[in-house]
Design a protein around this motif. Structure first.
Motif, PDB file in Angstrom:
ATOM      1  N   GLU A 313       0.821  -1.210   0.000  1.00 52.46           N
ATOM      2  CA  GLU A 313       0.000   0.000   0.000  1.00 52.46           C
ATOM      3  C   GLU A 313       0.855   1.260   0.000  1.00 52.46           C
ATOM      4  O   GLU A 313       0.566   2.232  -0.711  1.00 52.46           O
ATOM      5  N   ASN A 316       2.492   1.867  -3.338  1.00 53.31           N
ATOM      6  CA  ASN A 316       1.490   2.364  -4.289  1.00 53.31           C
ATOM      7  C   ASN A 316       1.304   3.870  -4.132  1.00 53.31           C
ATOM      8  O   ASN A 316       1.218   4.615  -5.115  1.00 53.31           O
ATOM      9  N   ASP A 317       1.223   4.320  -2.879  1.00 56.51           N
ATOM     10  CA  ASP A 317       1.093   5.760  -2.630  1.00 56.51           C
ATOM     11  C   ASP A 317       2.324   6.515  -3.124  1.00 56.51           C
ATOM     12  O   ASP A 317       2.219   7.594  -3.709  1.00 56.51           O
ATOM     13  N   GLU A 323      -4.473   3.437  -5.023  1.00 57.61           N
ATOM     14  CA  GLU A 323      -4.393   3.421  -3.565  1.00 57.61           C
ATOM     15  C   GLU A 323      -4.880   2.079  -3.026  1.00 57.61           C
ATOM     16  O   GLU A 323      -5.710   1.395  -3.612  1.00 57.61           O
ATOM     17  N   SER A 355      -0.680  10.335   0.746  1.00 59.80           N
ATOM     18  CA  SER A 355      -0.744   9.113   1.526  1.00 59.80           C
ATOM     19  C   SER A 355      -2.099   9.014   2.171  1.00 59.80           C
ATOM     20  O   SER A 355      -2.809   9.989   2.352  1.00 59.80           O
ATOM     21  N   THR A 356      -2.450   7.803   2.543  1.00 60.62           N
ATOM     22  CA  THR A 356      -3.693   7.554   3.233  1.00 60.62           C
ATOM     23  C   THR A 356      -3.407   7.313   4.692  1.00 60.62           C
ATOM     24  O   THR A 356      -2.293   6.945   5.067  1.00 60.62           O
ATOM     25  N   SER A 359      -1.697   4.123   5.617  1.00 67.24           N
ATOM     26  CA  SER A 359      -0.339   3.865   5.165  1.00 67.24           C
ATOM     27  C   SER A 359       0.694   4.752   5.834  1.00 67.24           C
ATOM     28  O   SER A 359       1.858   4.678   5.505  1.00 67.24           O
TER      29      SER A 359
END
Length: 590
Positions: A313, A316-317, A323, A355-356, A359
């Motif tokens: 994850e 990916n970001d 996402e 970013s989430t 993550s």
């Protein structure tokens, strides 16, 4: 008369500008591009020749020196570590047993990774430092300087740099690591010991092994699958900066260096993949810590599985892919601590990357920032770490000379510190740099600086400070301490008392012979506040003294102080000259 005579010239000038301005600008642009291409090709081939000439020697020195230090000190490292684990009261017997059980694995990892890292750094530094130095020469002003520096830079300096790296690495292994172990033995008396149940030891060991078996292969697969995308994404970013003249391509003098970055980007991608694989080892081993913290074997297994998903994850970001992750991410914590960072690799450099929340604490492939680069002018305005190191050592030299003049520090004490390799004479090893740091803080308060005001007039704030992890550990606590000193509003005699307390590491009785106008505060609370500030200052200096390059630079300061004291006192020089004749006196290097 003058009007009629100048009119034809004005008309001719206007006609030339109107008809030939665009071709002239185009010609200038073409010449500029041709110059950049010629400069790049010249630097590329000249740097490659110097790399082939100097690289093997510099790489051999660095690799042989570091590997010799690693293998030579390995028995002592094992003995020091085992002794410290047995003596410390920071952990209970069951946890000691668990550490002693995995100690062979940890030392095997240390041998493998340190030798592999030494080879990698040796080859990289030996062959690429002369190359980069050749490109750096094109930042010089005149053509003569460019040619001279292009030929000379990166040759003998690279060989000396390899020796310096070996010296600093030896200082860390021989001095800094034993100091960490000594603090582990001594600080355990002031902390509640960590304990673990004996029945949890097999679970910790099993989860650690499971983490190695699961995380290393999966991290490797994910890193290899995404490395082509990272390669082309990085090239796209660099080429975009080249076409739009942004970031490192803003200044013409920096274009050859940025061009070298385009050519060497594949090596950056390979290095990122290797670092991701290496980080997976420690992330997998951290599963045993989760078992210890959560008292649950199932949560340790959940951590091992969740870290693979978190890595997928996070990358990916970082690479601007879709996402989230298709891999499972089980919950391995009973409750999420607000300040928990887990074992995140790269989380500290995720600023500027989307970013989430899920993550933010995930381990990541150590990839460079693919966001738009800062301009060269913005980078120049940032205070460099070397400036701070130079100011620290210069401040130690200035304050040391003042103390030598006051006979607080003697040539015998300085020479004794050198002879015992810093194991004695706390006034020299900790007192003097703490005293210099205190005066830097007091000077910053006096000038009304919002950060730290260096002796050269440069102000270091949160905005222009170097983006360095070592400085992060140091800068914020110093600013907090500065605000505390500013808040209690010390009087002049209390400042002198703080100076004496810092210089003699809290042993005021040792400084009774130094009359600096200090007075012990009558208020016990205020005296305790001043002594607490003194202890924190000395503690910060003790931490700074373990940083790379510090010991080498500080030894040069001590040697300069010996020279100054002997020149100041001729009679002392006649008695001590034979004792220090074997010490090489050289100026403090950058």
């Amino acid at each position: 008369m003058s009007t009629s005579s100048s009119s034809p010239l004005d008309s001719l000038k206007s006609w030339v500008v109107a008809n030939y301005s665009e071709p002239l600008d185009s010609l200038k642009q073409s010449l500029r591009v041709a110059y950049v291409v010629f400069a790049f090709c010249s630097a590329f081939f000249l740097g490659g020749f110097k790399a082939l000439l100097v690289g093997p020697v510099a790489a051999a020195l660095l690799i042989i020196g570091n590997v010799g230090v690693i293998l030579g000190l390995l028995p002592w490292h094992v003995a020091w570590t085992v002794y410290s684990l047995i003596k410390t009261n920071y952990i209970n017997s069951a946890l000691k047993f668990a550490f002693l059980f995995v100690l062979p694995i940890l030392f095997a990892l240390w041998l493998a990774l340190s030798i592999f890292g030494s080879i990698l750094v040796g080859v990289g530094y030996g062959f690429f430092a002369p190359w980069v130095s050749t490109f750096e020469a094109f930042r010089q002003d005149s053509e003569t300087k460019k040619f001279l520096h292009g030929v000379v830079d990166g040759t003998w300096g690279t060989i000396k740099g390899s020796c310096t790296v070996v010296r600093d690495f030896a200082d860390i292994c021989y001095h800094s690591y034993p100091l960490y172990l000594k603090e582990l033995r001594e600080s355990s008396h002031n902390h509640q010991p960590h304990s673990i149940r004996l029945v949890d030891v097999p679970a910790c060991i099993l989860v650690a092994l499971m983490g190695l078996i699961v995380d290393i292969p999966l991290y490797t697969v994910i890193a290899l699958i995404k490395s082509p995308y990272m390669l082309f994404k990085g090239w796209q970013r660099l080429l975009h900066d080249l076409i739009s003249r942004e970031g490192p391509f803003l200044e013409t003098a920096c274009v050859p260096i940025a061009g070298l970055a385009i050519l060497l980007w594949p090596l950056v991608v390979v290095g990122s993949v290797v670092l991701a694989i290496v980080s997976s080892i420690f992330i997998g081993l951290y599963g045993s810590v989760v078992v210890f913290q959560e008292r649950s074997f199932q949560r340790g297994v959940a951590y091992v599985v969740a870290m693979v998903s978190a890595f997928d994850e996070y990358t990916n970001d970082w690479l601007y892919l879709k996402e989230g992750s298709i891999l499972p991410k089980p919950q391995y914590r009973k409750r999420k601590a607000s300040n928990s960072t887990e074992f995140s690799v790269g989380a500290s450099i995720s600023k500027g990357i989307r970013s989430t929340p899920s993550s933010s604490a995930a381990p990541a492939m150590l990839v460079p920032n693919l966001a738009p680069s800062r301009s060269v002018r913005e980078a120049i305005q940032e205070v460099k770490m070397v400036q701070i190191w130079e100011d620290i050592m210069k401040s130690c030299e200035i304050r040391g000379k003042e103390l030598v003049d006051a006979s607080v520090i003697t040539p015998f004490g300085l020479y004794e510190w050198l002879r015992t390799k810093g194991c004695a004479q706390e006034t020299v090893s900790l007192g003097l740099p703490s005293y210099a740091l205190l005066h830097t803080i007091l000077y910053s308060i006096k000038t009304g600086s919002g950060g730290l005001m260096l002796s050269g007039g440069t102000e270091v704030t949160h905005h222009n400070r170097p983006q360095d992890r070592l400085l992060d550990w140091f800068f914020h606590p110093v600013i907090v301490l500065k605000e505390q000193i500013q808040a209690i509003k010390l009087r002049e005699e209390e400042v002198r008392f703080l100076e004496k307390s810092v210089l003699f590491s809290g042993n005021i009785a040792d400084g009774n012979s130094w009359d600096n106008g200090s007075a012990v505060p009558h208020d016990p609370l205020r005296a305790a506040q001043i002594q607490a500030i003194s202890r924190r200052l000395v503690g910060m200096t003790r931490s700074i003294s373990k940083f790379p390059t510090y010991r080498r630079r500080y030894r040069q300061v001590v040697k300069l102080l010996i020279t100054y004291s002997l020149e100041r006192d001729g009679s002392c020089a006649s008695r001590s000259n034979r004792s220090v004749s074997s010490i090489e006196i050289v100026p403090c290097e950058v």
